[in-house]
Motif scaffolding. Structure first.
Motif, PDB file in Angstrom:
ATOM      1  N   MET A   1     -20.629  -5.721   2.966  1.00 56.24           N
ATOM      2  CA  MET A   1     -19.235  -5.936   3.109  1.00 56.24           C
ATOM      3  C   MET A   1     -18.441  -4.441   3.240  1.00 56.24           C
ATOM      4  O   MET A   1     -18.665  -3.728   2.585  1.00 56.24           O
ATOM      5  CB  MET A   1     -18.538  -6.767   1.918  1.00 56.24           C
ATOM      6  N   ALA A   2     -17.417  -4.809   4.115  1.00 59.17           N
ATOM      7  CA  ALA A   2     -16.688  -3.501   4.442  1.00 59.17           C
ATOM      8  C   ALA A   2     -15.424  -3.315   3.620  1.00 59.17           C
ATOM      9  O   ALA A   2     -15.193  -4.430   3.049  1.00 59.17           O
ATOM     10  CB  ALA A   2     -16.080  -3.640   5.774  1.00 59.17           C
ATOM     11  N   LYS A   3     -14.808  -2.079   3.284  1.00 55.11           N
ATOM     12  CA  LYS A   3     -13.875  -2.179   2.485  1.00 55.11           C
ATOM     13  C   LYS A   3     -12.550  -1.395   3.237  1.00 55.11           C
ATOM     14  O   LYS A   3     -12.808  -0.738   4.109  1.00 55.11           O
ATOM     15  CB  LYS A   3     -13.962  -1.021   1.505  1.00 55.11           C
ATOM     16  N   TRP A   4     -11.448  -2.072   2.940  1.00 51.28           N
ATOM     17  CA  TRP A   4     -10.245  -1.442   3.607  1.00 51.28           C
ATOM     18  C   TRP A   4      -9.016  -1.057   2.798  1.00 51.28           C
ATOM     19  O   TRP A   4      -9.137  -1.523   1.684  1.00 51.28           O
ATOM     20  CB  TRP A   4      -9.825  -2.711   4.447  1.00 51.28           C
ATOM     21  N   LEU A   5      -7.848  -0.750   3.204  1.00 51.46           N
ATOM     22  CA  LEU A   5      -6.634  -0.562   2.740  1.00 51.46           C
ATOM     23  C   LEU A   5      -5.544  -1.079   3.645  1.00 51.46           C
ATOM     24  O   LEU A   5      -5.726  -0.524   4.907  1.00 51.46           O
ATOM     25  CB  LEU A   5      -6.463   0.918   2.412  1.00 51.46           C
ATOM     26  N   VAL A   6      -4.662  -1.777   3.256  1.00 49.32           N
ATOM     27  CA  VAL A   6      -3.617  -2.157   4.137  1.00 49.32           C
ATOM     28  C   VAL A   6      -2.213  -1.866   3.401  1.00 49.32           C
ATOM     29  O   VAL A   6      -2.251  -1.872   2.132  1.00 49.32           O
ATOM     30  CB  VAL A   6      -3.476  -3.617   4.304  1.00 49.32           C
ATOM     31  N   LYS A   7      -1.200  -1.212   4.234  1.00 55.87           N
ATOM     32  CA  LYS A   7      -0.121  -0.944   3.437  1.00 55.87           C
ATOM     33  C   LYS A   7       0.923  -1.883   3.908  1.00 55.87           C
ATOM     34  O   LYS A   7       1.052  -2.699   5.005  1.00 55.87           O
ATOM     35  CB  LYS A   7       0.316   0.399   4.151  1.00 55.87           C
ATOM     36  N   SER A   8       1.734  -2.032   2.865  1.00 56.52           N
ATOM     37  CA  SER A   8       2.942  -2.898   3.049  1.00 56.52           C
ATOM     38  C   SER A   8       3.916  -2.537   2.050  1.00 56.52           C
ATOM     39  O   SER A   8       3.820  -2.070   0.939  1.00 56.52           O
ATOM     40  CB  SER A   8       2.430  -4.264   2.686  1.00 56.52           C
ATOM     41  N   GLU A   9       5.384  -2.746   2.770  1.00 54.17           N
ATOM     42  CA  GLU A   9       6.305  -2.719   1.539  1.00 54.17           C
ATOM     43  C   GLU A   9       6.340  -3.798   0.626  1.00 54.17           C
ATOM     44  O   GLU A   9       6.163  -5.011   1.034  1.00 54.17           O
ATOM     45  CB  GLU A   9       7.869  -2.725   2.209  1.00 54.17           C
ATOM     46  N   ALA A  62      -1.570  -0.887  -5.391  1.00 59.68           N
ATOM     47  CA  ALA A  62      -1.328  -1.825  -6.498  1.00 59.68           C
ATOM     48  C   ALA A  62      -2.319  -2.935  -6.761  1.00 59.68           C
ATOM     49  O   ALA A  62      -1.877  -3.633  -7.662  1.00 59.68           O
ATOM     50  CB  ALA A  62      -0.042  -2.345  -5.853  1.00 59.68           C
ATOM     51  N   GLY A  63      -3.255  -3.300  -5.998  1.00 55.45           N
ATOM     52  CA  GLY A  63      -4.033  -4.391  -6.183  1.00 55.45           C
ATOM     53  C   GLY A  63      -5.119  -4.572  -5.090  1.00 55.45           C
ATOM     54  O   GLY A  63      -5.397  -3.555  -4.046  1.00 55.45           O
ATOM     55  N   ILE A  64      -6.006  -5.474  -5.239  1.00 53.63           N
ATOM     56  CA  ILE A  64      -7.119  -5.671  -4.698  1.00 53.63           C
ATOM     57  C   ILE A  64      -7.032  -7.230  -4.051  1.00 53.63           C
ATOM     58  O   ILE A  64      -6.771  -8.157  -4.865  1.00 53.63           O
ATOM     59  CB  ILE A  64      -8.625  -5.536  -5.248  1.00 53.63           C
ATOM     60  N   VAL A  65      -7.312  -7.331  -2.744  1.00 60.49           N
ATOM     61  CA  VAL A  65      -7.295  -8.663  -2.101  1.00 60.49           C
ATOM     62  C   VAL A  65      -8.585  -8.887  -1.433  1.00 60.49           C
ATOM     63  O   VAL A  65      -9.337  -8.041  -1.338  1.00 60.49           O
ATOM     64  CB  VAL A  65      -6.275  -9.195  -1.369  1.00 60.49           C
ATOM     65  N   ARG A  66      -9.137  -9.974  -1.062  1.00 56.86           N
ATOM     66  CA  ARG A  66     -10.232 -10.476  -0.169  1.00 56.86           C
ATOM     67  C   ARG A  66      -9.917 -11.086   1.017  1.00 56.86           C
ATOM     68  O   ARG A  66      -9.063 -11.961   1.091  1.00 56.86           O
ATOM     69  CB  ARG A  66     -11.258 -11.163  -1.151  1.00 56.86           C
ATOM     70  N   ARG A 133      -0.195   7.204   9.479  1.00 61.02           N
ATOM     71  CA  ARG A 133       0.867   6.321   9.113  1.00 61.02           C
ATOM     72  C   ARG A 133       0.302   4.991   9.505  1.00 61.02           C
ATOM     73  O   ARG A 133       0.933   4.056   9.695  1.00 61.02           O
ATOM     74  CB  ARG A 133       2.086   6.673  10.103  1.00 61.02           C
ATOM     75  N   LEU A 134      -1.066   5.037   9.748  1.00 61.70           N
ATOM     76  CA  LEU A 134      -1.503   3.691  10.087  1.00 61.70           C
ATOM     77  C   LEU A 134      -1.337   2.626   8.890  1.00 61.70           C
ATOM     78  O   LEU A 134      -1.585   2.755   7.618  1.00 61.70           O
ATOM     79  CB  LEU A 134      -3.181   3.651  10.106  1.00 61.70           C
ATOM     80  N   SER A 135      -1.352   1.416   9.175  1.00 60.58           N
ATOM     81  CA  SER A 135      -0.817   0.139   8.186  1.00 60.58           C
ATOM     82  C   SER A 135      -2.407  -0.401   7.699  1.00 60.58           C
ATOM     83  O   SER A 135      -2.213  -1.302   6.974  1.00 60.58           O
ATOM     84  CB  SER A 135       0.120  -0.703   8.729  1.00 60.58           C
ATOM     85  N   VAL A 136      -3.244  -0.090   8.350  1.00 60.66           N
ATOM     86  CA  VAL A 136      -4.637  -0.862   8.216  1.00 60.66           C
ATOM     87  C   VAL A 136      -5.753   0.298   8.478  1.00 60.66           C
ATOM     88  O   VAL A 136      -5.654   1.074   9.586  1.00 60.66           O
ATOM     89  CB  VAL A 136      -4.827  -1.956   9.185  1.00 60.66           C
ATOM     90  N   MET A 137      -6.614   0.545   7.445  1.00 60.41           N
ATOM     91  CA  MET A 137      -7.636   1.458   7.528  1.00 60.41           C
ATOM     92  C   MET A 137      -8.548   1.227   6.673  1.00 60.41           C
ATOM     93  O   MET A 137      -8.766   0.524   5.894  1.00 60.41           O
ATOM     94  CB  MET A 137      -7.131   3.033   7.185  1.00 60.41           C
ATOM     95  N   PRO A 138      -9.938   1.684   7.365  1.00 61.79           N
ATOM     96  CA  PRO A 138     -11.082   1.394   6.558  1.00 61.79           C
ATOM     97  C   PRO A 138     -11.261   2.580   5.458  1.00 61.79           C
ATOM     98  O   PRO A 138     -10.605   3.613   5.456  1.00 61.79           O
ATOM     99  CB  PRO A 138     -12.471   2.074   7.537  1.00 61.79           C
ATOM    100  N   VAL A 139     -12.123   2.104   4.600  1.00 62.70           N
ATOM    101  CA  VAL A 139     -12.264   2.870   3.083  1.00 62.70           C
ATOM    102  C   VAL A 139     -13.731   2.790   3.119  1.00 62.70           C
ATOM    103  O   VAL A 139     -14.449   1.902   2.906  1.00 62.70           O
ATOM    104  CB  VAL A 139     -11.496   2.355   1.958  1.00 62.70           C
ATOM    105  N   ASN A 140     -14.444   3.859   3.098  1.00 63.91           N
ATOM    106  CA  ASN A 140     -15.777   3.964   3.116  1.00 63.91           C
ATOM    107  C   ASN A 140     -16.300   3.582   1.470  1.00 63.91           C
ATOM    108  O   ASN A 140     -15.411   3.689   0.615  1.00 63.91           O
ATOM    109  CB  ASN A 140     -16.359   5.270   3.411  1.00 63.91           C
TER     110      ASN A 140
END
Length: 157
Positions: A1-9, A62-66, A133-140
């Protein structure tokens, strides 16, 4: 499974929105950057995602989602009433992707950007690089695990 980070206001969609209905699913749509879109297209069911609050008083993870539904055509691109409408997009050649996300847990207190930047081991994480400034990025995997060591919430589970 890959890991990610998404940014949001958080005023638009934050971890509190996911926590309000832990059984619910929220579409992650409206992304209008080609590189971020390409990352969304790589997301698969079961991937874990950090929710990062930006453009607010308390900036950080602030948290983790799937991911509960892999990439599909973002329906907002076809809605002329949406601010994310794209007249150049068509059903047979959609330009934009969305994924469905579901709540895992809140990280409280959130892990601030300053705290993340202070860690030596996160040099591969695009978030801590100047000008990203990317709103979606991979996290190793190593960065994911390093960040989780800062999560006081996880220690209580």
């Amino acid at each position: 499974m890959a890991k990610w980070l998404v940014k949001s206001e958080p005023s638009e969609c934050g971890i509190a929105d996911f926590a309000r209905d832990p059984e619910g699913v929220i579409p992650w749509d409206g992304v209008r950057n080609y590189q971020a879109r390409n990352f969304l297209a790589q997301m698969q069911e079961g991937d874990e995602v950090f929710i990062y609050h930006s453009s607010c008083k308390h900036i950080g993870i602030a948290g983790i989602v799937r991911v509960v539904k892999a990439a599909y055509a973002d329906p907002l691109q076809f809605d002329p009433e949406s601010r994310y409408f794209d007249a150049k997009s068509s059903a047979d050649k959609p330009r934009w992707q969305a994924v469905d996300l579901a709540y895992v847990r809140t990280i409280n207190p959130l892990i601030s950007l300053d705290r993340l930047k202070s860690l030596d081991g996160l040099t591969d994480l695009p978030l801590v690089r100047k000008g990203n400034r990317l709103s979606v990025m991979p996290v190793n995997e190593d960065d994911w695990n390093t960040i989780l060591t800062l999560d006081a919430t996880a220690k209580r589970h």
